[in-house]
Structures are given as C-alpha cells and as structure tokens.
Design a protein around this motif. Structure first.
Motif, PDB file in Angstrom:
ATOM      1  N   SER A  50      35.959 -17.705 -50.924  1.00  6.95           N
ATOM      2  CA  SER A  50      36.851 -17.847 -49.771  1.00  6.95           C
ATOM      3  C   SER A  50      36.128 -18.356 -48.534  1.00  6.95           C
ATOM      4  CB  SER A  50      37.538 -16.507 -49.460  1.00  6.95           C
ATOM      5  OG  SER A  50      36.581 -15.544 -49.040  1.00  6.95           O
ATOM      6  N   ILE A  51      34.802 -18.235 -48.479  1.00 13.06           N
ATOM      7  CA  ILE A  51      34.075 -18.678 -47.284  1.00 13.06           C
ATOM      8  C   ILE A  51      33.782 -20.179 -47.312  1.00 13.06           C
ATOM      9  CG2 ILE A  51      33.002 -16.394 -47.161  1.00 13.06           C
ATOM     10  CD1 ILE A  51      30.329 -17.760 -47.886  1.00 13.06           C
ATOM     11  N   TYR A  54      35.498 -22.798 -44.708  1.00 14.47           N
ATOM     12  CA  TYR A  54      35.266 -22.704 -43.264  1.00 14.47           C
ATOM     13  C   TYR A  54      33.814 -22.449 -42.867  1.00 14.47           C
ATOM     14  CZ  TYR A  54      35.499 -17.608 -44.097  1.00 14.47           C
ATOM     15  OH  TYR A  54      35.299 -16.331 -44.551  1.00 14.47           O
ATOM     16  N   GLY A 182      40.887 -18.795 -48.038  1.00 15.33           N
ATOM     17  CA  GLY A 182      39.970 -18.985 -46.927  1.00 15.33           C
ATOM     18  C   GLY A 182      40.398 -20.098 -46.003  1.00 15.33           C
ATOM     19  N   ALA A 186      41.995 -18.943 -42.287  1.00 17.62           N
ATOM     20  CA  ALA A 186      41.000 -19.111 -41.230  1.00 17.62           C
ATOM     21  C   ALA A 186      41.681 -19.580 -39.944  1.00 17.62           C
ATOM     22  CB  ALA A 186      39.938 -20.118 -41.671  1.00 17.62           C
ATOM     23  N   TYR A 206      37.707 -15.859 -38.168  1.00 18.40           N
ATOM     24  CA  TYR A 206      37.569 -15.912 -39.630  1.00 18.40           C
ATOM     25  C   TYR A 206      37.606 -14.528 -40.267  1.00 18.40           C
ATOM     26  CZ  TYR A 206      36.121 -20.563 -38.271  1.00 18.40           C
ATOM     27  OH  TYR A 206      36.097 -21.810 -37.713  1.00 18.40           O
ATOM     28  N   PRO A 209      40.776 -13.945 -43.497  1.00 16.01           N
ATOM     29  CA  PRO A 209      40.506 -14.141 -44.932  1.00 16.01           C
ATOM     30  C   PRO A 209      39.521 -13.112 -45.490  1.00 16.01           C
ATOM     31  CG  PRO A 209      39.495 -15.885 -43.612  1.00 16.01           C
ATOM     32  CD  PRO A 209      40.418 -15.135 -42.711  1.00 16.01           C
ATOM     33  N   CYS A 210      38.585 -12.656 -44.672  1.00 19.55           N
ATOM     34  CA  CYS A 210      37.641 -11.632 -45.126  1.00 19.55           C
ATOM     35  C   CYS A 210      38.353 -10.294 -45.338  1.00 19.55           C
ATOM     36  CB  CYS A 210      36.511 -11.465 -44.110  1.00 19.55           C
ATOM     37  SG  CYS A 210      35.448 -12.922 -43.942  1.00 19.55           S
TER      38      CYS A 210
END
Length: 474
Positions: A50-51, A54, A182, A186, A206, A209-210
């Motif tokens: 997912s990171i 972004y 992500g 974001a 951000y 999404p985390c």
C-alpha cells in the motif's frame, strides 16, 4: 546366444525398466487452515504494497532531497529496503523459535508487530521516523517463513503444487488491493475535502491507508487466534500423547536441533540461490516501476500521479492473479517447472527492454497516448508471466527438504537469503535509476541494461536446477 525362445528376454524389451506406479489419489487440501494462512499473507501483503503509490511523493514532501526530483529514488529505495534488511537479520530466528514454541504464537506476535509498525509509518513526518517504523516491522514480523513451513506441513506431494500456486494468487490479490488502497486513500483532504475537514488529515496525509491496513491486520489476528490450528509436528504428537504416564515422553526431533550446516547440500543450495536471485530481480522491478511511473517526463518517466499509479499497479495485480489461477498449474504440467521458470526469466529480460521503449515513446510523442498504453499492456503481460517463477521455485525448495522435519529450517534459510535480496533490490534499482538519470548513463537507460544482464545470469543459474521435482514423500 539364442534368445528366440526366451519369453523373459522378450518381455524385458517391451516392459519399462522402471514399472509405472499407480498414481496417488490427490489428498484434499485443508481449506480452512490454508485459507487462514492465506488471509495472513493477504493482510501483510496489502500493508506492504500500500505504500508504493505514495512513497515517492511522501519523500518529496518531507524535503529530504532539497527539491532534487532525481534524488527521490535514493531515499525511496532505502525506505523500501529497510524492512527486508531487518527481516533478513531476524526471520531465521523466528523460524527456529517456531520450532520450539509452535507456529501459531510466532504468527500472533508477527501480526501484532505489523499492525503497530504500519500505524507508526502513517504518523511519521520525518525521514528517521520512517526508518524506525520500517525497521520495527522487519524485526517484529517473521511470519513469511513460518507460513511457508505451515503450508508444507499441511500438504503432501499430491497437492503441494496447488497450494503453492495459491500463494502466488494471494500475493497477486494483495498487489491489487494494496496499491489501489494506498493510491486512493492517500491525501484524503485532496479527494474528499468535505469528509476530512480535521487538520489532522492535512498534517498526516498518508495516515488513512496505513490505518485501513492496520484494521485489516487486527481483524486477521483476531480470526487466527480462534480458528488456526498448530501444525508443528512435535506439538501435535504432544497433544496425542497426553495420556502417557509421567515417566514416558513422546518421541520427537526438533528442527531446532538440526545443524544448518548439514543442510547446505547442492540439492538445497541451488533452489535457494535461484530463489534469492529471482527475489532480487523481482523486488527491483516492483520498486522501479512505480518510480518510473512517477518520475517527470523530462527525466524519462511517465509523470503519473499516485492515484493513477495505484490504478495501474492494481491492474497489474489483477492480471497476475488471473494468470496464476488459470495458467500456472497447466503450464507446470505442460512445460515442467524448470522450463516454466526459464520462460519467466525471459519475460523479465524482455520487460527491461519495454520500459526504455515507453520512455522513448513519451518523449517522441510528447505525452502518454495509445502507443504508450499498448506498451503498458505489454508490460502487464510480461510482469504476470515473470512472476510465475516464484511458484516454481517454491516447489523446488520444498521438494529439496531431505525429511519433513527439516522443512522449517530450509524455509528459514530460503527466506533469510531472499530477504537480503529484497533489501538490496529496491536500493539497487532506485539508485541505479537515479544515477542513470542524473549522469545520463547510457542515455539514462543504464539501470535497464544492468537488470537485463542480471536476468541473463539468472537464466544460467536456473539451468542448474533439477529437470524434475523429487517427490518429497519418497
């Protein structure tokens, strides 16, 4: 010698030297237990991928590069690699610990660690806080090796290929959901300013999404605690022998008592070496493609924004999952695992040719048009074909275990080696990309040439694999 009246001799010339054995009936897969393991893999895969959409924009916004867009790749590669660096240092210890206390406790601890670390990542506003959160995830989460060991313990030679094909399918699904989540979630204030009015979302653009990834990890942890069964053979034997007298103890040989050095035979080392090299190249590709997409067109990229990058990565993941589900088992039966692995490496090398062609097309046509889109679709097919190599190598590694009670140690060794490769891959690819663009090495295409040459080296290494997979139960 007269053999005209020797029926035994005639029979020997018309009978196979090795009599054909009756094929074993296929053992039904333990669907609930495998489903729980795949749920863990899916949750962790989503959090990990997912990171990607972004991370490059986050690095730019933190001001680390001083406004130098070409240097973003260096720092993005470091962040992406830190998880694998720390995992390489600890994954074998987690695997060995699972040999002593059981698989399930280690999985519980790993999921909890992944949940906490992804929340910390979303709350990070400095480069060093990003570093700490990624290192925390790698140190606390050693689940990947333990899960592969559990899959090996839950399957046999009749259904192993089907189970390992499912691993690739689940990872492909994570590759769809993770980048899509992500990229979509974001910077929520930019997309849904009416819903996200609190200044918190502007300060931590951000975190959403985390937080979603953390919720999925917690749900998986809760489900696993109640439904997942222990697979460690020693623990299962202990359960079945609780009725023994206090003076008796169940026979067991722990994997933790086996010397790792004794396992380093060519039969084991060659599949692990291929797996390590393939992991290096695959992770390089996974880090390179989003960077190539996000790099401005004047530097030789495509200039996509995070949302568009997430959509394309999700499309790649869907295609990858479809390929694995529909074609992997059939291609293994048709070509054999060794030839299919060779095809996957060839697809990777071809992909390294397609990427600079896309850059040239964007420069020649002044932007992304139908020709570039066709090239992107070709990249999609090549990426999906290339990723089939993982399934074949997992089959080789599992079959290389001389006995069932060495499977955990061998998976730990394989995961340690591949984690080192995955740590090097993003740094190698993104740093080479940045250096290629900054110094105009080979017209800015040096990174693609080097990865193409590494794929050629892997093609030779793959030729050392056995022609057929040894039946693990023989």
């Amino acid at each position: 010698m007269d053999t005209s009246h020797s029926p035994r001799m005639i029979a020997s010339e018309t009978t196979p030297l090795v009599p054909a054995e009756a094929s074993k009936p296929k053992t039904p897969l333990p669907k609930l237990q495998l489903g729980l393991l795949f749920m863990i893999q899916l949750a962790e895969g989503i959090a990990s991928t997912s990171i990607f959409p972004y991370i490059n924009q986050l690095i730019s916004e933190l001001g680390i590069t001083g406004g130098n867009d070409a240097a973003v790749g260096y720092y993005a590669g470091i962040i992406e690699s830190l998880f694998f660096v720390t995992q390489a240092l600890t994954v074998l210890r987690w695997s060995r610990l699972s040999d002593r206390i059981g698989r399930k406790p280690v999985l519980v601890f790993g999921l909890a660690g992944a949940c906490i670390s992804i929340l910390c990542f979303g709350l990070s506003r400095t480069f060093w806080s990003l570093v700490i959160s990624r290192c925390m995830c790698g140190v606390l989460d050693g689940n990947v090796g333990v899960m592969k060991t559990m899959i090996g313990e839950l399957t046999d030679s009749t259904n192993m290929a089907q189970a390992f094909a499912s691993i690739s399918i689940v990872w492909s699904l994570a590759g769809v959901v993770g980048p899509l989540m992500g990229g979509t979630l974001a910077r929520p204030q930019d997309h849904w300013p009416v819903l996200f009015t609190d200044p918190f979302w502007g300060h931590y653009p951000y975190f959403l999404p985390c937080a979603m990834a953390a919720c999925l990890l917690f749900l998986t942890l809760f489900t696993m605690v109640f439904l997942l069964e222990e697979t460690l053979p020693a623990m299962r034997r202990l359960k079945s022998t609780l009725g023994l007298s206090s003076g008796e103890s169940p026979p067991q040989q722990s994997m933790a008592d086996i010397s790792l050095r004794s396992l380093l035979t060519p039969t084991v080392v060659i599949p692990i070496a291929n797996y390590t090299m393939f992991a290096l190249l695959d992770m390089s590709r996974r880090a390179l493609v989003p960077l190539f997409f996000s790099t401005p067109t004047y530097l030789g990229g495509l200039g996509f924004d995070p949302s568009y990058i997430g959509s394309w990565l999700a499309l790649f993941g869907i295609m990858d999952g479809v390929f694995q589900a529909l074609f992997f088992a059939k291609l293994v039966d048709w070509l054999g695992p060794k030839r299919l692995f060779s095809v996957s490496v060839l697809s990777y090398a071809t992909l390294m040719v397609v990427l600079p062609i896309m850059s040239w097309l964007v420069h020649a046509r002044g932007g992304v048009d139908h020709a570039v889109t066709i090239a992107l679709l070709c990249q999609l097919v090549l990426s999906s074909t290339s990723s089939m190599g993982f399934g074949t190598l997992l089959m080789f590694i599992t079959a290389s275990a001389p006995t069932r009670n060495t499977l955990g140690a061998i998976n730990g060794l394989g995961q340690t080696s591949s984690s080192m490769a995955r740590a090097v891959g993003p740094v190698l690819a993104t740093s080479l990309f940045a250096a290629s663009k900054q110094h105009n090495l080979l017209g800015g295409n040096a990174v693609f040439v080097i990865l193409f040459m590494l794929a050629g080296a892997l093609r030779w290494l793959g030729s050392q694999l056995p022609d057929k997979i040894q039946d693990r139960d023989e």
